[in-house]
Design a protein around this motif. Structure first.
Motif, PDB file in Angstrom:
ATOM      1  N   ARG A  73       1.084  -1.461  -0.052  1.00 30.51           N
ATOM      2  CA  ARG A  73       0.426  -0.072   0.067  1.00 30.51           C
ATOM      3  C   ARG A  73       0.889   1.109  -0.142  1.00 30.51           C
ATOM      4  O   ARG A  73       0.359   2.430  -0.866  1.00 30.51           O
ATOM      5  N   LYS A  74       1.988   0.893   0.411  1.00 32.08           N
ATOM      6  CA  LYS A  74       2.712   1.861   0.700  1.00 32.08           C
ATOM      7  C   LYS A  74       3.316   3.050  -0.868  1.00 32.08           C
ATOM      8  O   LYS A  74       3.418   3.721  -1.176  1.00 32.08           O
ATOM      9  N   ASP A  77       0.813   4.454  -2.826  1.00 28.38           N
ATOM     10  CA  ASP A  77       0.791   6.365  -2.747  1.00 28.38           C
ATOM     11  C   ASP A  77       1.691   7.168  -2.809  1.00 28.38           C
ATOM     12  O   ASP A  77       1.549   7.834  -2.958  1.00 28.38           O
ATOM     13  N   PRO A  94      -5.652   7.751  -3.386  1.00 24.77           N
ATOM     14  CA  PRO A  94      -5.187   6.123  -2.269  1.00 24.77           C
ATOM     15  C   PRO A  94      -6.256   5.930  -1.491  1.00 24.77           C
ATOM     16  O   PRO A  94      -6.289   6.877  -0.528  1.00 24.77           O
ATOM     17  N   ALA A 107      -4.408   3.708  -5.894  1.00 23.45           N
ATOM     18  CA  ALA A 107      -5.051   4.949  -6.450  1.00 23.45           C
ATOM     19  C   ALA A 107      -4.835   4.881  -8.083  1.00 23.45           C
ATOM     20  O   ALA A 107      -3.947   4.574  -8.621  1.00 23.45           O
TER      21      ALA A 107
END
Length: 124
Positions: A73-74, A77, A94, A107
């Motif tokens: 997920r980072k 982002d 995101p 995103a």
């Protein structure tokens, strides 16, 4: 299903700056940089980019959409942040998309030529 995708862009140098920055957080990099052609991927080229006078319809009516696999997920982002810093436009920040799946984290951006791009990570 696909071995690779090819797209046309209006400004190769501008697109290189955008894709170098936006794809780096996802683990993709420019593997080929020759006059008139860029190739991006992790180990092999999966996205070819070359100059074109008319890259996408001005009204973006084609429905064309590219989704890049992200490892976390980072990285989704960071993809979004880097894309916006280098000329991309926001098309959905995101976050979780429970309408697709409970763990669908993505995103969405539009590149400098109007291509609709997504970075996606499944799972926690």
């Amino acid at each position: 299903m696909f071995d690779h995708i090819s797209i046309g862009v209006s400004d190769l140098a501008k697109s290189k700056s955008f894709y170098d920055a936006a794809l780096a957080p996802l683990g993709y990099r420019c593997l080929r940089d020759t006059p008139g052609m860029l190739g991006y991927g992790r180990d092999e080229v999966g996205l070819w980019i070359s100059p074109s006078e008319h890259p996408v319809p001005a009204d973006m009516s084609s429905g064309l959409h590219f989704c890049f696999a992200a490892t976390s997920r980072k990285s989704v982002d960071e993809f979004h942040a880097q894309a916006l810093r280098t000329g991309g436009r926001d098309n959905g920040g995101p976050g979780l998309r429970p309408e697709y799946d409970a763990t669908y984290y993505a995103a969405f951006v539009i590149d400098p030529d109007g291509y609709r791009l997504e970075a996606y990570c499944g799972g926690a």
